[in-house]
Write an enzyme that holds these catalytic residues in place. Structure first.
Site, PDB file in Angstrom:
ATOM      1  CG  PHE A 145      -1.926   1.028   1.376  1.00  0.00           C
ATOM      2  CD1 PHE A 145      -3.188   0.844   0.831  1.00  0.00           C
ATOM      3  CD2 PHE A 145      -1.673   2.195   2.079  1.00  0.00           C
ATOM      4  CE1 PHE A 145      -4.179   1.803   0.985  1.00  0.00           C
ATOM      5  CE2 PHE A 145      -2.651   3.161   2.232  1.00  0.00           C
ATOM      6  CZ  PHE A 145      -3.906   2.972   1.685  1.00  0.00           C
TER       7      PHE A 145
ATOM      8  CB  THR B 201       4.216   6.909   3.828  1.00  0.00           C
ATOM      9  OG1 THR B 201       3.176   6.677   4.777  1.00  0.00           O
ATOM     10  CG2 THR B 201       5.327   7.724   4.479  1.00  0.00           C
TER      11      THR B 201
ATOM     12  N   GLY C 292       4.818  12.305   5.465  1.00  0.00           N
ATOM     13  CA  GLY C 292       4.365  11.172   6.246  1.00  0.00           C
ATOM     14  C   GLY C 292       2.998  11.445   6.845  1.00  0.00           C
TER      15      GLY C 292
ATOM     16  CB  THR D 159       4.782  -3.096   5.371  1.00  0.00           C
ATOM     17  OG1 THR D 159       5.226  -2.301   6.472  1.00  0.00           O
ATOM     18  CG2 THR D 159       4.780  -4.565   5.786  1.00  0.00           C
TER      19      THR D 159
ATOM     20  CB  ALA E 124      -4.408  -0.617   8.726  1.00  0.00           C
TER      21      ALA E 124
ATOM     22  CD  GLU F 268      -1.077   1.690   9.277  1.00  0.00           C
ATOM     23  OE1 GLU F 268      -1.676   2.613   8.697  1.00  0.00           O
ATOM     24  OE2 GLU F 268      -0.732   0.655   8.720  1.00  0.00           O
TER      25      GLU F 268
ATOM     26  CG  PHE G 236      -4.792  18.079  12.049  1.00  0.00           C
ATOM     27  CD1 PHE G 236      -4.028  16.949  12.103  1.00  0.00           C
ATOM     28  CD2 PHE G 236      -6.093  18.028  12.524  1.00  0.00           C
ATOM     29  CE1 PHE G 236      -4.535  15.760  12.609  1.00  0.00           C
ATOM     30  CE2 PHE G 236      -6.614  16.851  13.032  1.00  0.00           C
ATOM     31  CZ  PHE G 236      -5.838  15.714  13.072  1.00  0.00           C
TER      32      PHE G 236
END
Length: 396
Positions: A140, A143, A148, A175, A253, A374, A394
């Site tokens: 997947f 990133t 990130g 991954t 996830a 995540e 944010f």
């Protein structure tokens, strides 16, 4: 005189959480626990030290045969299991090693989930059956090296060229990347963020492995390089438009991480308990000292509180009532507390705590990555802060 019907105290389950699980839940857990004890635990310390996982494709096929890949999805060879059962699987896998749980999470909760939720019938038929069986490994790609926590800043771009799409860009910390047969890649387009199903043998696609890691060493981590990768029009996920699509995959996830982190914590607590009962200092076992018992009690409290939280979130997910903010609550608490449990276990083992003869340092180092991926703790704090105050911090 009344008969005392209370069960005896169980140090492995002090709150009696097993009473809340069904027979099927416990059977799934036991199956995966046995698999991990036979196929992972005897070898994982060596894999970690060497930074390689020999036979990872065979492990994926075995996990597929257990029904552990995409297990909450339906049809296409997927198990259609409950969210609670998937969580129990994540806990047992991460009790062995975070890297093995990451393999399953990325395969099922990210790559397969994205195709199942946002893909066309043709994409689902082509990829999901072989992914559920572990014959095809997925990754997947969201990133990027410079983006990130802020995926909205991604630079990977897909442009239309006739009937085709052409992708250029880089993804980082992916991954399964170097062993994947298919990658779900997210890119900016003139129409907004889109997702693409990319066979990894497509010209211009490469996935060099990332070496020299101090964490998740029993896991394949890669960079994805897309250099004029040309894809047909039907490679785009038709239902995925905007950042909401990849973020929904990440929430799926993260739920598995809420459970998985408790597996790493459980192993470290079990190791510390066994060590404290047998290691003697000043003429008695370490576990006979008040300070050690205080540490063990606090570790047990946080571990089983975390499992209860994970189970509660799982029940909400199965009922269709789990919100992303609640997943952030679980990820923030459980990974943070799991890391503290592992660090405390290390102190009980003393100098032996840094030895790979014991699993504590390996789990502790792995959780440093789990704390970050995540969504970092800071990002989940801001998710909850916004939910509590109604104010977005944010970018402030």
């Amino acid at each position: 005189m009344a008969t005392d019907t209370k069960p005896p105290f169980d140090a492995a389950d002090p709150l009696g959480i097993d009473d809340l699980l069904s027979d099927d839940d416990r059977a799934v857990r036991l199956t995966v626990r046995h698999w991990a004890h036979e196929r992972v635990l005897p070898y994982v310390a060596e894999w970690y030290e060497e930074g390689e996982v020999p036979g990872i494709r065979e492990l994926a096929r075995e996990l597929g045969s257990l029904g552990a890949l995409g297990m909450t999805l339906t049809d296409y060879g997927c198990a259609g299991a409950s969210a609670v059962q998937y969580g129990l699987v994540c806990l047992e896998l991460e009790a062995a090693d975070s890297g093995i749980r990451s393999l399953v999470s990325v395969q099922g909760s990210l790559a397969m989930y994205a195709i199942h939720r946002y893909g066309s019938p043709g994409q689902k038929e082509r990829w999901l059956p072989s992914m559920a069986a572990g014959e095809t490994i997925g990754c997947f790609g969201l990133t990027e090296p410079d983006h990130g926590s802020d995926p909205a800043g991604m630079r990977t771009f897909a442009k239309r060229d006739g009937a085709d799409w052409v992708l250029n860009g880089r993804k980082m910390w992916i991954t399964n990347g170097s062993v994947a047969g298919v990658a779900v890649v997210w890119a900016r387009t003139d129409e907004g963020v889109r997702g693409f199903v990319v066979p990894t043998d497509t010209p211009g696609f490469s996935a060099p492995p990332i070496r020299h890691k101090g964490s998740l060493r029993a896991s394949v981590t890669s960079e994805l390089v897309l250099d004029d990768v040309r894809l047909p029009a039907d490679a785009a996920l038709p239902e995925a438009r905007g950042l909401g699509a990849p973020l929904s995959c990440l929430s799926h996830a993260r739920y598995g991480i809420v459970w998985g982190a408790m597996g790493a914590a459980r192993t470290c607590l079990d190791t510390a308990l066994a060590y404290a009962r047998t290691r003697e200092q000043f003429g008695k076992p370490l576990g006979a000292f008040q300070l050690t018992q205080g540490k063990l009690a606090d570790m047990a409290v946080e571990l089983h509180k975390g499992v209860l939280l994970a189970l509660h979130l799982g029940r909400r997910l199965d009922a269709g009532r789990l919100r992303p903010e609640q997943v952030s609550f679980g990820k923030l608490n459980n990974v943070r507390e799991a890391l503290e449990i592992c660090r405390t276990a290390r102190t009980i083992l003393g100098a032996n705590g840094i030895s790979f003869e014991y699993p504590v340092m390996r789990h502790m180092a792995n959780l440093e990555s789990v704390l970050t991926y995540e969504g970092t703790s800071e990002m989940h704090q801001l998710v909850l802060g916004k939910a509590l105050t109604g104010l977005d911090a944010f970018r402030g």
